[in-house]
Design an enzyme around this catalytic site. Structure first.
Site, short mmCIF file in Angstrom:
data_model
loop_
_atom_site.label_atom_id
_atom_site.label_comp_id
_atom_site.label_asym_id
_atom_site.label_seq_id
_atom_site.Cartn_x
_atom_site.Cartn_y
_atom_site.Cartn_z
N ASN A 14 -1.31 -0.97 3.07
CA ASN A 14 -0.54 -0.78 1.85
C ASN A 14 -1.27 0.17 0.90
O ASN A 14 -0.88 1.34 0.76
CB ASN A 14 -0.28 -2.13 1.18
N ASP A 15 -2.35 -0.29 0.30
CA ASP A 15 -3.01 0.53 -0.72
C ASP A 15 -3.58 1.83 -0.14
O ASP A 15 -3.62 2.84 -0.83
CB ASP A 15 -4.12 -0.28 -1.39
N VAL A 16 -3.99 1.82 1.13
CA VAL A 16 -4.61 3.02 1.70
C VAL A 16 -3.58 4.10 2.04
O VAL A 16 -3.93 5.18 2.48
CB VAL A 16 -5.46 2.71 2.96
#
Lengths: 466, 99
Positions: A393-395
């Site tokens: 998600n964040d990456v």
């Protein structure tokens, strides 16, 4: 005299084994041999030590070695590859507590033999105890966070912050410095010594609780470094070069990994350790994202994949949670059988420890030359037909590139939104560990395949086979 | 005092050596590198053995603390090396021909 010389010589050879072993661990082709060479060095150092004249009885030694071998061996052989971060955290902690106990044992002995402890000895004993104790409790908290344990309804894994935390920690550091100085002046005070053990344990807890689960790769690398430094300090207590050499090399390597992890998140170590990143306060300012997510069925997803010439898989922690690595590998094989070029793009901080995804994919028999690092995939990502984001998600959050107000702004990401089509395998629309909304899910070229990663992958495999 | 100077000199050299050895490791190997390095930090077992082996009648406290240290250090060493070996055994290059 002769025995003493042979022991020292064995230590030199052990040091040689450790250096060579660490060097060989740096390349996939030689890594396994390197690990074995380093183990040989360890066995040699242990056996040589047993011939030391100061050793009077072996009863306790053999009992402890036997028990440690059984427990350690069983744990190492039984642990699941998905639980590797927890295992590494625990092993770090055990290394730390061993050095603490060495410091403690040496202290009791020195007090027994000589009534006055030299200032230098007092200093190094304190260092071993402090670093060892902090490594132990820090690792245990990291382990609990990785296991996602909770006390009742209270979850440990997010960043835990409270009012006045910074002040408390600064006071704690001052107290430790003060008490440590007091001890070096008057090392006979046993109670002061016990007090320091308690303080070091408290320091380890306080250091790790404000750090969120997603930042664990940094914490584990740092604790790894500490466990080496604790051994190094123990080496100064017993004036032993092999402990200093091996311990400080581990300390140095841990620091390098820590800095690699910090760079991969574009944050300073200071920011990771003290900012309470990922606590609820950060996620509070979610902005509204325009547009709607486009859900897709497994069948439509199959049509997209079936007609693609190149597919890149971007795995994240969700892959580990869903234990989807084998299913994903099988899906990759279906694609390859269909003539599609498959690669796996790995972000340096994907997962919960450095290299976490690589280990899981290796377990599932994905050859390591199919794994591509972030810096190598980004320049060519526009030519890739379909990117499968599995549990990451964040990456892959484009806000890191575009939105200066985003808490993760500036973090290098895999630019999956530049690919022709992105398919995100995700359980729901919930936010990532950093608590940030991901605009990727609302882009025109993004499709959402909802469901458990393993289940979705199996559905796709069934489509290919059916 | 001389021995301390010598030991600190050794410390300085080893830290530089550690930095040099690790700085160019591909990210594929980060986990095994970490657990392998962690196993090496179990070298503290040498100090633990010396404490656990002192004459029991003289100082039982030292022996018991030392034995505990030996236990944890052994756990660290055995667990660390085995788990690293298990992981590294899985890292394979692609074999195109057989299958």
């Amino acid at each position: 005299m002769n025995a003493a010389f042979l022991i020292q010589f064995s230590y030199i050879f052990s040091g040689f084994c450790f250096i060579l072993g660490l060097k060989m661990l740096g390349s996939p082709a030689t890594a396994r041999k390197g690990n074995i060479i380093s183990a040989v060095g360890m066995v040699l150092a242990t056996i040589a030590t047993l011939f030391n004249n100061d050793i009077d009885q072996y009863k306790w030694i053999f009992a402890a070695v036997l028990l440690g071998t059984i427990v350690g061996g069983a744990a190492a052989l039984m642990v699941e590859m998905t639980s590797m971060p927890e295992m590494v955290a625990l092993l770090n902690g055990f290394g730390g507590v061993a050095s603490l106990l060495v410091g403690w044992a040496e202290y009791t002995q020195k007090i027994q033999i000589t009534n006055s402890i030299k200032t230098f000895d007092a200093v190094v004993i304190i260092l071993a105890v402090l670093i060892g104790g902090l490594t132990l409790t820090g690792s245990l908290i990291a382990w609990a966070k990785l296991k996602d344990l909770s006390l009742g309804s209270f979850k440990i894994s997010p960043a835990l912050t409270f009012k006045g935390q910074k002040t408390f920690n600064i006071l704690l550091l001052f107290t430790i410095t003060f008490v440590a100085l007091w001890f070096t002046k008057d090392p006979d005070l046993k109670n002061v010594f016990y007090f320091i053990i308690g303080l070091s344990a408290l320091l380890g807890i306080m250091t790790v609780i404000p750090i969120g689960g997603a930042d664990m790769p940094v914490v584990i690398s740092l604790l790894n470094s500490y466990s080496g430094l604790a051994a190094c300090a123990a080496g100064f207590i017993i004036n032993n070069t092999i402990l200093i050499v091996a311990g400080s090399m581990v300390g140095a390597s841990g620091i390098i990994l820590t800095s690699i992890m910090c760079k991969a998140m574009n944050r300073s170590l200071n920011n990771v350790l003290f900012s309470g990143f990922g606590s609820t306060s950060v996620g509070g300012k979610n902005k509204d994202v325009d547009g709607e997510a486009n859900p897709i069925s497994a069948q439509d997803c199959y049509y997209l994949l079936e007609s693609a010439n190149s597919v890149a898989v971007v795995p994240g922690y969700g892959l580990a949670v869903a234990q989807a690595q084998h299913a994903v590998r099988e899906l990759g094989e279906c694609l390859e059988a269909n003539g599609t070029e498959v690669s796996y793009a790995i972000h340096p901080v994907a997962g919960r420890m450095p290299g976490h995804m690589n280990v899981l994919l290796a377990e599932a028999d994905v050859p390591y030359d199919q794994l591509i690092e972030m810096d190598d995939i980004n320049p060519v990502i526009e030519s890739i037909d379909v990117v499968l984001v599995i549990g990451a998600n964040d990456v892959v959050n484009p806000d890191a590139r575009e939105d200066e107000d985003s808490p993760i702004y500036g973090m290098p990401i895999i630019n999956v939104d530049h690919a022709k089509t992105v398919i995100v395998l995700k359980r729901s629309m919930s936010v990532g560990f950093a608590g940030i909304q991901n605009p990727l899910f609302f882009k025109e070229n993004t499709r959402m395949l909802f469901g458990d990663a393993k289940g979705s992958a199996n559905d796709l495999i069934a489509e290919f086979k059916g | 005092m001389d021995i301390f100077i010598l030991l600190i000199f050794v410390l300085m050299l080893s830290i530089f050596l550690g930095f040099e050895l690790i700085s160019k490791v591909p990210s594929t190997l980060h986990t095994p590198l970490m657990s392998g390095a962690n196993a090496i930090s179990g070298i503290t077992i040498v100090g633990a053995l010396l404490s656990a082996g002192v004459h029991y009648g003289d100082n039982e406290e030292t022996v018991i603390l030392g034995a505990l240290a030996v236990f944890f250090a052994t756990l660290n060493v055995v667990g660390g090396y085995l788990v690293t070996n298990r992981m590294l055994a899985m890292f394979k290059k692609k074999e195109k021909d057989n299958k």
